[in-house]
Design a protein around this motif. Structure first.
Motif, short mmCIF file in Angstrom:
data_model
loop_
_atom_site.label_atom_id
_atom_site.label_comp_id
_atom_site.label_asym_id
_atom_site.label_seq_id
_atom_site.Cartn_x
_atom_site.Cartn_y
_atom_site.Cartn_z
N GLU A 82 0.83 -1.21 0.00
CA GLU A 82 0.00 0.00 0.00
C GLU A 82 0.86 1.26 0.00
OE1 GLU A 82 -2.18 -3.45 1.50
OE2 GLU A 82 -0.28 -2.52 2.15
N THR A 83 1.91 1.26 0.84
CA THR A 83 2.80 2.42 0.89
C THR A 83 3.56 2.59 -0.41
OG1 THR A 83 3.03 2.46 3.29
CG2 THR A 83 4.89 3.30 2.02
N ALA A 84 4.05 1.50 -0.97
CA ALA A 84 4.76 1.58 -2.25
C ALA A 84 3.86 2.15 -3.34
CB ALA A 84 5.29 0.21 -2.64
N GLN A 85 2.60 1.75 -3.34
CA GLN A 85 1.65 2.23 -4.35
C GLN A 85 1.40 3.73 -4.21
OE1 GLN A 85 -2.71 1.16 -4.21
NE2 GLN A 85 -2.18 0.09 -6.11
N VAL A 86 1.20 4.21 -2.97
CA VAL A 86 0.99 5.64 -2.75
C VAL A 86 2.19 6.44 -3.24
CG1 VAL A 86 0.81 7.42 -0.96
CG2 VAL A 86 -0.61 5.37 -0.82
N ILE A 87 3.39 5.97 -2.92
CA ILE A 87 4.60 6.68 -3.32
C ILE A 87 4.76 6.69 -4.83
CG2 ILE A 87 7.13 6.51 -3.27
CD1 ILE A 87 6.81 5.57 -0.32
N ASN A 88 4.56 5.55 -5.45
CA ASN A 88 4.77 5.45 -6.90
C ASN A 88 3.76 6.30 -7.68
OD1 ASN A 88 6.99 3.75 -6.64
ND2 ASN A 88 5.72 1.91 -6.61
N ARG A 89 2.51 6.30 -7.24
CA ARG A 89 1.51 7.14 -7.92
C ARG A 89 1.84 8.61 -7.77
NH1 ARG A 89 -4.21 4.10 -6.25
NH2 ARG A 89 -4.07 2.42 -7.81
N ALA A 90 2.30 9.01 -6.58
CA ALA A 90 2.65 10.41 -6.36
C ALA A 90 3.85 10.81 -7.22
CB ALA A 90 2.93 10.65 -4.88
N LYS A 91 4.87 9.95 -7.27
CA LYS A 91 6.06 10.26 -8.07
C LYS A 91 5.67 10.42 -9.55
CE LYS A 91 10.04 9.97 -6.84
NZ LYS A 91 11.00 11.01 -6.36
N GLN A 92 4.81 9.51 -10.02
CA GLN A 92 4.40 9.57 -11.43
C GLN A 92 3.63 10.85 -11.73
OE1 GLN A 92 2.26 5.88 -11.86
NE2 GLN A 92 4.10 4.64 -11.58
N ALA A 93 2.93 11.38 -10.73
CA ALA A 93 2.15 12.61 -10.91
C ALA A 93 2.98 13.86 -10.64
CB ALA A 93 0.93 12.58 -9.99
N GLY A 94 4.26 13.69 -10.32
CA GLY A 94 5.13 14.84 -10.11
C GLY A 94 5.09 15.44 -8.73
N HIS A 95 4.53 14.71 -7.76
CA HIS A 95 4.45 15.21 -6.40
C HIS A 95 5.71 14.84 -5.61
CE1 HIS A 95 0.41 16.43 -7.15
NE2 HIS A 95 -0.04 15.19 -7.33
N ARG A 96 5.90 15.52 -4.48
CA ARG A 96 7.10 15.33 -3.68
C ARG A 96 6.89 14.25 -2.61
NH1 ARG A 96 8.16 21.45 -1.75
NH2 ARG A 96 6.07 21.06 -0.92
N ILE A 97 7.95 13.49 -2.37
CA ILE A 97 7.97 12.49 -1.29
C ILE A 97 8.87 13.05 -0.19
CG2 ILE A 97 8.41 10.10 -0.68
CD1 ILE A 97 6.32 10.53 -2.95
N ILE A 98 8.28 13.27 0.97
CA ILE A 98 9.01 13.87 2.10
C ILE A 98 9.18 12.82 3.19
CG2 ILE A 98 9.00 15.70 3.83
CD1 ILE A 98 7.12 17.22 1.78
N ALA A 99 10.40 12.45 3.42
CA ALA A 99 10.73 11.42 4.43
C ALA A 99 10.81 12.08 5.79
CB ALA A 99 12.05 10.76 4.08
N VAL A 100 10.12 11.51 6.76
CA VAL A 100 10.19 12.01 8.13
C VAL A 100 11.21 11.17 8.88
CG1 VAL A 100 8.93 12.47 10.27
CG2 VAL A 100 7.83 12.86 8.05
N GLY A 101 12.45 11.63 8.86
CA GLY A 101 13.52 10.95 9.56
C GLY A 101 14.52 10.28 8.63
N THR A 102 15.76 10.25 9.07
CA THR A 102 16.80 9.55 8.32
C THR A 102 16.47 8.07 8.20
OG1 THR A 102 18.11 9.26 10.34
CG2 THR A 102 18.57 11.21 9.00
N THR A 103 15.73 7.53 9.18
CA THR A 103 15.32 6.12 9.11
C THR A 103 14.47 5.87 7.87
OG1 THR A 103 13.36 6.52 10.49
CG2 THR A 103 15.37 5.83 11.62
N VAL A 104 13.55 6.79 7.60
CA VAL A 104 12.65 6.63 6.45
C VAL A 104 13.42 6.73 5.14
CG1 VAL A 104 10.69 7.65 5.23
CG2 VAL A 104 10.61 7.39 7.71
N VAL A 105 14.38 7.67 5.08
CA VAL A 105 15.20 7.78 3.87
C VAL A 105 15.94 6.47 3.62
CG1 VAL A 105 17.11 9.00 2.74
CG2 VAL A 105 15.52 10.25 4.22
N ARG A 106 16.51 5.92 4.67
CA ARG A 106 17.29 4.69 4.52
C ARG A 106 16.42 3.54 4.01
NH1 ARG A 106 21.05 1.58 8.98
NH2 ARG A 106 22.90 1.42 7.66
N ALA A 107 15.20 3.44 4.55
CA ALA A 107 14.30 2.38 4.11
C ALA A 107 13.87 2.60 2.66
CB ALA A 107 13.08 2.31 5.02
N LEU A 108 13.45 3.82 2.33
CA LEU A 108 12.97 4.09 0.97
C LEU A 108 14.05 3.85 -0.07
CD1 LEU A 108 10.90 7.40 1.45
CD2 LEU A 108 10.01 5.09 1.11
#
Length: 345
Positions: free
Chosen positions: A238-264
């Motif tokens: 579900e999370t991967a789908q939300v991120i991929n749809r947003a990226k395809q639409a040109g929206h920004r992905i904002i990671a809350v924390g270095t932990t999230v960046v590392r995972a993504l």
């Protein structure tokens, strides 16, 4: 060779108490917003966050829940009691019954046992050379083990925290899956009111799990590089789908924390697609890393020479980052898990 981010942190900027114990709500801490390209900053309060985000942006939060990772035990070798009060710091959950941990004592051997309560003990199953971490196998597993850890343990507390604070102060409001030994602190300022405001504006909220490991090993001889500090993560379909749809639409992905960046970034394909994935990440991110998914980062303020600054340098050049940090010091922002928040976007 990496360019260092250089600044001197005054002692008075170490946040030693949670905001709630300083007389303000958690979502009223200060917020510094920095432009990745120019380094220009805006100074505001966290509860104003929605004003600075756009409809379609995705905020990605880490739902890992902090466990009280500092335990006291009796140290046994065969039938002998070597100590009745040995401190053990959990470092990483390996599986349902095994944890990597640091024993604050010298001379621990494989086969030694640590007794925490009448119903819980752990056996040392592996000792490592050149590392203070060892592997413990507990006598309980799963939720039974967590129940004992929560009953017996205390939160990890570093030298700038002058007194113990209850575990609740070391949780984000949305934390749900136990496993972090330190608070994923970038999300601490969020309240349910802020999350609702963001959703009303059209900002999407997505969740993943990354269980933070022990970052400080009490002895400067032992400094784990990021690639040695592997952490467990889960990104749902579900999370991967939300991120991929947003990226395809040109929206920004904002990671809350270095932990999230590392995972993504550990789940990213070369074209920027986010995979649904779970496992361990040993990813080291620095100024030479080409970020595939994260467009912005919300984080706390980090100490000089911290490896987190390497990761921040993937978002903004070290000279600009140095300028941001010197401005934060001049403006008297507060550092660490109970401090203020920095949004780089």
């Amino acid at each position: 060779m990496a360019v260092p981010v250089t600044f001197t942190l005054p002692q008075g900027l170490n946040a030693s108490a949670p905001p709630e114990r300083r007389g303000i709500r958690r979502d009223h801490v200060r917020l510094m917003i920095s432009d990745r390209q120019t380094g220009k900053t805006v100074h505001t309060r966290f509860y104003q966050l929605a004003r600075y985000l756009r409809p379609g942006d995705v905020i990605v939060l880490n739902t890992s829940r902090t466990v009280p990772a500092v335990l006291q035990a009796s140290w046994m070798r065969e039938e002998s009691v070597l100590s009745t009060a040995t401190e053990i710091r959990l470092a990483h959950r390996y599986d349902e019954e095994n944890w990597d941990a640091m024993v604050v004592a010298e001379g621990v051997r494989a086969g030694d046992r640590f007794h925490f309560s009448p119903s819980l003990f752990a056996t040392v199953v592996a000792v490592r050379e050149q590392s203070p971490l060892l592997r413990l196998r507990f006598s309980l597993r799963g939720s039974d083990l967590y129940e004992q850890i929560y009953a017996l343990g205390e939160p990890v507390r570093y030298e700038y925290i002058k007194q113990p604070w209850d575990l609740d102060y070391y949780q984000t409001v949305y934390a749900s899956v136990p496993g972090s030994v330190e608070l994923p602190s970038a999300g601490r300022a969020f309240s349910w009111e802020i999350l609702l405001q963001l959703q009303k504006k059209g900002v999407q909220i997505a969740y993943l799990i990354l269980h933070t490991g022990l970052s400080y090993l009490l002895d400067d001889r032992f400094k784990m590089k990021p690639e040695e500090n592997c952490e467990q993560f889960v990104i749902s379909p579900e999370t991967a789908q939300v991120i991929n749809r947003a990226k395809q639409a040109g929206h920004r992905i904002i990671a809350v924390g270095t932990t999230v960046v590392r995972a993504l970034e550990s789940a990213a394909l070369s074209d920027g697609t986010c995979l649904a994935k779970q496992g361990w990440t040993c990813l080291h991110i620095d100024e030479h890393t080409s970020l595939k998914i994260a467009d912005g980062l919300m984080t706390g303020f980090h100490e000089p020479e911290a490896s987190h600054l390497d990761l921040l340098s993937a978002f903004v050049s070290p000279p600009l980052l140095t300028g941001m940090y010197r401005e934060a010091i001049q403006e008297r922002y507060l550092w660490h898990e109970f401090g203020d928040i920095h949004l780089i976007i």
